[in-house]
Design a protein around this motif. Structure first.
Motif, PDB file in Angstrom:
ATOM      1  N   VAL A 244      -3.104  -0.630  -2.226  1.00  0.00           N
ATOM      2  CA  VAL A 244      -4.447  -0.056  -2.095  1.00  0.00           C
ATOM      3  C   VAL A 244      -4.612   1.016  -3.164  1.00  0.00           C
ATOM      4  CG1 VAL A 244      -6.018   1.257  -0.614  1.00  0.00           C
ATOM      5  CG2 VAL A 244      -4.554  -0.514   0.380  1.00  0.00           C
ATOM      6  N   THR A 245      -5.615   0.881  -4.016  1.00  0.00           N
ATOM      7  CA  THR A 245      -5.846   1.870  -5.073  1.00  0.00           C
ATOM      8  C   THR A 245      -7.318   2.265  -5.125  1.00  0.00           C
ATOM      9  OG1 THR A 245      -6.205   0.144  -6.757  1.00  0.00           O
ATOM     10  CG2 THR A 245      -3.958   0.992  -6.513  1.00  0.00           C
ATOM     11  N   GLY A 246      -7.526   3.563  -5.365  1.00  0.00           N
ATOM     12  CA  GLY A 246      -8.866   4.089  -5.608  1.00  0.00           C
ATOM     13  C   GLY A 246      -8.793   5.004  -6.815  1.00  0.00           C
ATOM     14  N   ILE A 247      -8.297   4.457  -7.930  1.00  0.00           N
ATOM     15  CA  ILE A 247      -8.112   5.232  -9.162  1.00  0.00           C
ATOM     16  C   ILE A 247      -8.872   4.556 -10.294  1.00  0.00           C
ATOM     17  CG2 ILE A 247      -5.902   6.222  -8.471  1.00  0.00           C
ATOM     18  CD1 ILE A 247      -4.486   4.045 -10.061  1.00  0.00           C
ATOM     19  N   ALA A 248      -9.027   5.268 -11.409  1.00  0.00           N
ATOM     20  CA  ALA A 248      -9.849   4.749 -12.507  1.00  0.00           C
ATOM     21  C   ALA A 248      -9.252   3.506 -13.144  1.00  0.00           C
ATOM     22  CB  ALA A 248     -10.042   5.847 -13.556  1.00  0.00           C
ATOM     23  N   GLU A 265      -0.883  -8.281  -2.330  1.00  0.00           N
ATOM     24  CA  GLU A 265      -2.323  -8.369  -2.569  1.00  0.00           C
ATOM     25  C   GLU A 265      -2.809  -6.996  -2.994  1.00  0.00           C
ATOM     26  OE1 GLU A 265      -5.083  -8.795   0.632  1.00  0.00           O
ATOM     27  OE2 GLU A 265      -3.789  -7.762   2.082  1.00  0.00           O
ATOM     28  N   HIS A 266      -3.913  -6.967  -3.701  1.00  0.00           N
ATOM     29  CA  HIS A 266      -4.415  -5.698  -4.231  1.00  0.00           C
ATOM     30  C   HIS A 266      -5.829  -5.450  -3.740  1.00  0.00           C
ATOM     31  CE1 HIS A 266      -5.489  -3.131  -8.040  1.00  0.00           C
ATOM     32  NE2 HIS A 266      -5.362  -2.411  -6.945  1.00  0.00           N
ATOM     33  N   LEU A 267      -6.003  -4.391  -2.963  1.00  0.00           N
ATOM     34  CA  LEU A 267      -7.339  -3.937  -2.569  1.00  0.00           C
ATOM     35  C   LEU A 267      -7.718  -2.810  -3.530  1.00  0.00           C
ATOM     36  CD1 LEU A 267      -7.032  -3.837   1.334  1.00  0.00           C
ATOM     37  CD2 LEU A 267      -7.771  -5.725  -0.140  1.00  0.00           C
ATOM     38  N   ASN A 268      -8.618  -3.111  -4.437  1.00  0.00           N
ATOM     39  CA  ASN A 268      -8.926  -2.202  -5.546  1.00  0.00           C
ATOM     40  C   ASN A 268     -10.289  -1.549  -5.320  1.00  0.00           C
ATOM     41  OD1 ASN A 268      -8.680  -0.880  -7.986  1.00  0.00           O
ATOM     42  ND2 ASN A 268      -9.419  -2.607  -9.193  1.00  0.00           N
ATOM     43  N   LYS A 285      -5.113  -3.875   9.007  1.00  0.00           N
ATOM     44  CA  LYS A 285      -4.726  -5.233   9.363  1.00  0.00           C
ATOM     45  C   LYS A 285      -3.429  -5.646   8.666  1.00  0.00           C
ATOM     46  CE  LYS A 285      -9.506  -6.804  10.094  1.00  0.00           C
ATOM     47  NZ  LYS A 285     -10.569  -7.703   9.586  1.00  0.00           N
ATOM     48  N   ARG A 286      -3.031  -4.872   7.654  1.00  0.00           N
ATOM     49  CA  ARG A 286      -1.822  -5.187   6.899  1.00  0.00           C
ATOM     50  C   ARG A 286      -0.605  -4.506   7.519  1.00  0.00           C
ATOM     51  NH1 ARG A 286      -6.964  -6.318   5.070  1.00  0.00           N
ATOM     52  NH2 ARG A 286      -6.844  -7.654   3.222  1.00  0.00           N
ATOM     53  N   ASP A 287       0.561  -5.122   7.295  1.00  0.00           N
ATOM     54  CA  ASP A 287       1.794  -4.596   7.892  1.00  0.00           C
ATOM     55  C   ASP A 287       2.435  -3.497   7.059  1.00  0.00           C
ATOM     56  OD1 ASP A 287       1.672  -6.353  10.070  1.00  0.00           O
ATOM     57  OD2 ASP A 287       2.590  -7.953   8.888  1.00  0.00           O
ATOM     58  N   LEU A 288       2.336  -3.598   5.739  1.00  0.00           N
ATOM     59  CA  LEU A 288       2.920  -2.600   4.849  1.00  0.00           C
ATOM     60  C   LEU A 288       1.922  -2.302   3.748  1.00  0.00           C
ATOM     61  CD1 LEU A 288       5.285  -0.865   3.841  1.00  0.00           C
ATOM     62  CD2 LEU A 288       6.156  -2.889   2.633  1.00  0.00           C
ATOM     63  N   ILE A 289       1.607  -1.021   3.596  1.00  0.00           N
ATOM     64  CA  ILE A 289       0.607  -0.603   2.616  1.00  0.00           C
ATOM     65  C   ILE A 289       1.258   0.361   1.637  1.00  0.00           C
ATOM     66  CG2 ILE A 289      -1.630   0.516   2.301  1.00  0.00           C
ATOM     67  CD1 ILE A 289      -1.742  -0.075   5.566  1.00  0.00           C
ATOM     68  N   ILE A 290       1.124   0.069   0.367  1.00  0.00           N
ATOM     69  CA  ILE A 290       1.596   0.973  -0.678  1.00  0.00           C
ATOM     70  C   ILE A 290       0.388   1.419  -1.482  1.00  0.00           C
ATOM     71  CG2 ILE A 290       3.035   1.223  -2.736  1.00  0.00           C
ATOM     72  CD1 ILE A 290       4.947  -0.811  -1.567  1.00  0.00           C
ATOM     73  N   THR A 292      -1.241   4.877  -4.213  1.00  0.00           N
ATOM     74  CA  THR A 292      -0.903   5.953  -5.136  1.00  0.00           C
ATOM     75  C   THR A 292      -0.824   7.269  -4.363  1.00  0.00           C
ATOM     76  OG1 THR A 292      -3.186   6.558  -5.649  1.00  0.00           O
ATOM     77  CG2 THR A 292      -2.205   4.763  -6.940  1.00  0.00           C
ATOM     78  N   GLU A 293      -0.205   8.250  -4.973  1.00  0.00           N
ATOM     79  CA  GLU A 293      -0.093   9.537  -4.289  1.00  0.00           C
ATOM     80  C   GLU A 293      -1.471  10.156  -4.058  1.00  0.00           C
ATOM     81  OE1 GLU A 293       2.718  13.528  -4.480  1.00  0.00           O
ATOM     82  OE2 GLU A 293       2.742  12.080  -6.126  1.00  0.00           O
ATOM     83  N   LYS A 294      -2.356   9.990  -5.038  1.00  0.00           N
ATOM     84  CA  LYS A 294      -3.712  10.538  -4.898  1.00  0.00           C
ATOM     85  C   LYS A 294      -4.453   9.889  -3.735  1.00  0.00           C
ATOM     86  CE  LYS A 294      -7.033   9.597  -7.965  1.00  0.00           C
ATOM     87  NZ  LYS A 294      -7.853   9.652  -9.196  1.00  0.00           N
ATOM     88  N   ASP A 295      -4.345   8.562  -3.618  1.00  0.00           N
ATOM     89  CA  ASP A 295      -5.005   7.865  -2.510  1.00  0.00           C
ATOM     90  C   ASP A 295      -4.340   8.192  -1.174  1.00  0.00           C
ATOM     91  OD1 ASP A 295      -6.960   6.380  -4.033  1.00  0.00           O
ATOM     92  OD2 ASP A 295      -5.289   5.221  -4.820  1.00  0.00           O
ATOM     93  N   PHE A 296      -3.046   8.425  -1.198  1.00  0.00           N
ATOM     94  CA  PHE A 296      -2.320   8.801   0.017  1.00  0.00           C
ATOM     95  C   PHE A 296      -2.902  10.076   0.622  1.00  0.00           C
ATOM     96  CE2 PHE A 296       1.220  10.863   2.277  1.00  0.00           C
ATOM     97  CZ  PHE A 296       1.670   9.829   3.078  1.00  0.00           C
ATOM     98  N   MET A 297      -3.325  11.006  -0.239  1.00  0.00           N
ATOM     99  CA  MET A 297      -3.895  12.271   0.241  1.00  0.00           C
ATOM    100  C   MET A 297      -5.165  12.042   1.053  1.00  0.00           C
ATOM    101  SD  MET A 297      -1.829  14.555  -0.638  1.00  0.00           S
ATOM    102  CE  MET A 297      -0.267  14.162  -1.411  1.00  0.00           C
ATOM    103  N   ARG A 298      -5.908  10.975   0.735  1.00  0.00           N
ATOM    104  CA  ARG A 298      -7.142  10.693   1.459  1.00  0.00           C
ATOM    105  C   ARG A 298      -6.917   9.813   2.683  1.00  0.00           C
ATOM    106  NH1 ARG A 298      -8.753   9.769  -3.792  1.00  0.00           N
ATOM    107  NH2 ARG A 298      -9.091   7.542  -3.499  1.00  0.00           N
ATOM    108  N   LEU A 299      -5.804   9.088   2.691  1.00  0.00           N
ATOM    109  CA  LEU A 299      -5.572   8.126   3.760  1.00  0.00           C
ATOM    110  C   LEU A 299      -4.603   8.596   4.836  1.00  0.00           C
ATOM    111  CD1 LEU A 299      -5.311   4.863   1.616  1.00  0.00           C
ATOM    112  CD2 LEU A 299      -7.060   5.327   3.355  1.00  0.00           C
ATOM    113  N   LYS A 300      -3.765   9.568   4.513  1.00  0.00           N
ATOM    114  CA  LYS A 300      -2.652   9.904   5.403  1.00  0.00           C
ATOM    115  C   LYS A 300      -3.078  10.503   6.746  1.00  0.00           C
ATOM    116  CE  LYS A 300      -1.585  14.457   3.363  1.00  0.00           C
ATOM    117  NZ  LYS A 300      -1.509  15.288   4.567  1.00  0.00           N
TER     118      LYS A 300
END
Length: 334
Positions: A244-248, A265-268, A285-290, A292-300
């Motif tokens: 999962v990425t929300g970066i430029a 799979e990539h959710l961009n 719905k996914r079992d394992l999500i990886i 970026t650190e920046k996106d982690f700050m918004r999702l954690k």
């Protein structure tokens, strides 16, 4: 998107003229820039994003934090607060923005983290503190010319350098290419590994740095571990995950993962994407999500994701590191 940018090409001269005039007014002293009697380092770019400013700020923090009281000052893009905010235990990505919150989460015991859209006001507020900083790092402030930083570090990516780009709205440049002349250090980011001297020299000729400018080349180092709020895992132990990425620009990260022959799979999402409840439900719905650190700050903070959400840390590796470190430390000492 490409079609829209091509259609908008007639507007390029107007944007170019406006931004050029603004810079000229600052160059002539008609518009005021404020200088400071403490070291102020600006990290920025000419383009609209994705050049690696956040890891570069973290590089500077690591380089200087043991010898100086450091403060970072950012605009706080997409935060839900206004004015000057100094990070504390109650802060979040919503109050600071994702990147400043990342700085605070990693370095809160070592540095001050502040946000203010008006960097001049932000510096004034930082200097009023009882534990005022010795050095201020300005994040994404190359175009914020109300502040005259003592050292300007300009970032440009190897794959999309400013000298091959156009100003908005057709290209990605916030100002004309000649704005690069204000930089003291130019760092070419996200370079391929094992870049040859011939390739570097070709790039240098196109940059055509001034006599007072130093140019360095850097790469991204990806960790071999992914990190969650509670644990760590080796990258060698994971497969069949969702990125999962929300970066430029997620291309370097995607390329790294593909080179490891990982299945994912990539959710961009768009840069600085504000994840909605519907987004979170879909991601969950996914079992394992990886991510970026920046996106982690918004999702954690979404409880449903806490046991399956991990981020992949990155660091900047600069060629001729001793030279760039000396340049920065010599500036701070003066």
């Amino acid at each position: 998107m490409k079609l829209i940018r091509n259609i908008s090409f007639p507007f390029v001269p107007a944007y170019y003229a406006v931004t050029s005039l603004r810079n000229k007014l600052y160059d002539l002293g008609i518009k005021k820039s404020t200088s400071y009697d403490l070291p102020v380092i600006c990290v920025g770019n000419l383009s609209v994003g994705g050049t690696g400013k956040t890891p570069m700020i973290e590089y500077l923090i690591e380089l200087l934090k043991d010898d100086y009281k450091i403060a970072t000052l950012s605009r706080g893009y997409k935060r839900k607060t206004t004015g000057f905010q100094l990070a504390d235990a109650s802060s979040s990505a919503e109050t600071l923005g994702d990147e400043p919150f990342q700085f605070y989460s990693k370095f809160k015991n070592d540095i001050l983290v502040a946000v203010d859209a008006d960097r001049t006001h932000g510096i004034e507020q930082l200097r009023k503190l009882d534990n005022a900083p010795d050095v201020i790092l300005l994040d994404d402030a190359f175009q914020h010319r109300k502040v005259k930083a003592g050292l300007n570090i300009l970032l440009t990516t190897y794959s999309n350098p400013y000298f091959d780009d156009f100003v908005l709205p057709t290209g990605n440049l916030r100002e004309p290419r000649n704005g690069a002349k204000r930089a003291d250090i130019i760092i070419v980011t996200k370079c391929p590994y094992h870049l040859s001297e011939a390739e570097k020299n070709t790039f240098l000729k196109q940059i055509n740095p001034k006599g007072n400018q130093s140019v360095f080349f850097s790469t991204i180092d990806y960790s071999n571990e992914i990190i969650s709020a509670k644990s760590k895992k080796s990258m060698d132990s994971v497969n069949n995950f969702t990125l999962v990425t929300g970066i430029a620009n997620a291309n370097p990260l995607v390329g790294f993962l593909k080179k490891k022959n990982l299945q994912f799979e990539h959710l961009n999402f768009s840069d600085h994407h504000e994840f909605s409840q519907q987004d979170v439900l879909e991601i969950n719905k996914r079992d394992l999500i990886i991510t970026t650190e920046k996106d982690f700050m918004r999702l954690k903070d979404h409880v449903v994701l806490k046991d399956k959400l991990f981020y992949l840390p990155i660091k900047v590796r600069i060629g001729n590191e001793a030279a760039v470190n000396k340049h920065i430390k010599d500036f701070v000492k003066v």
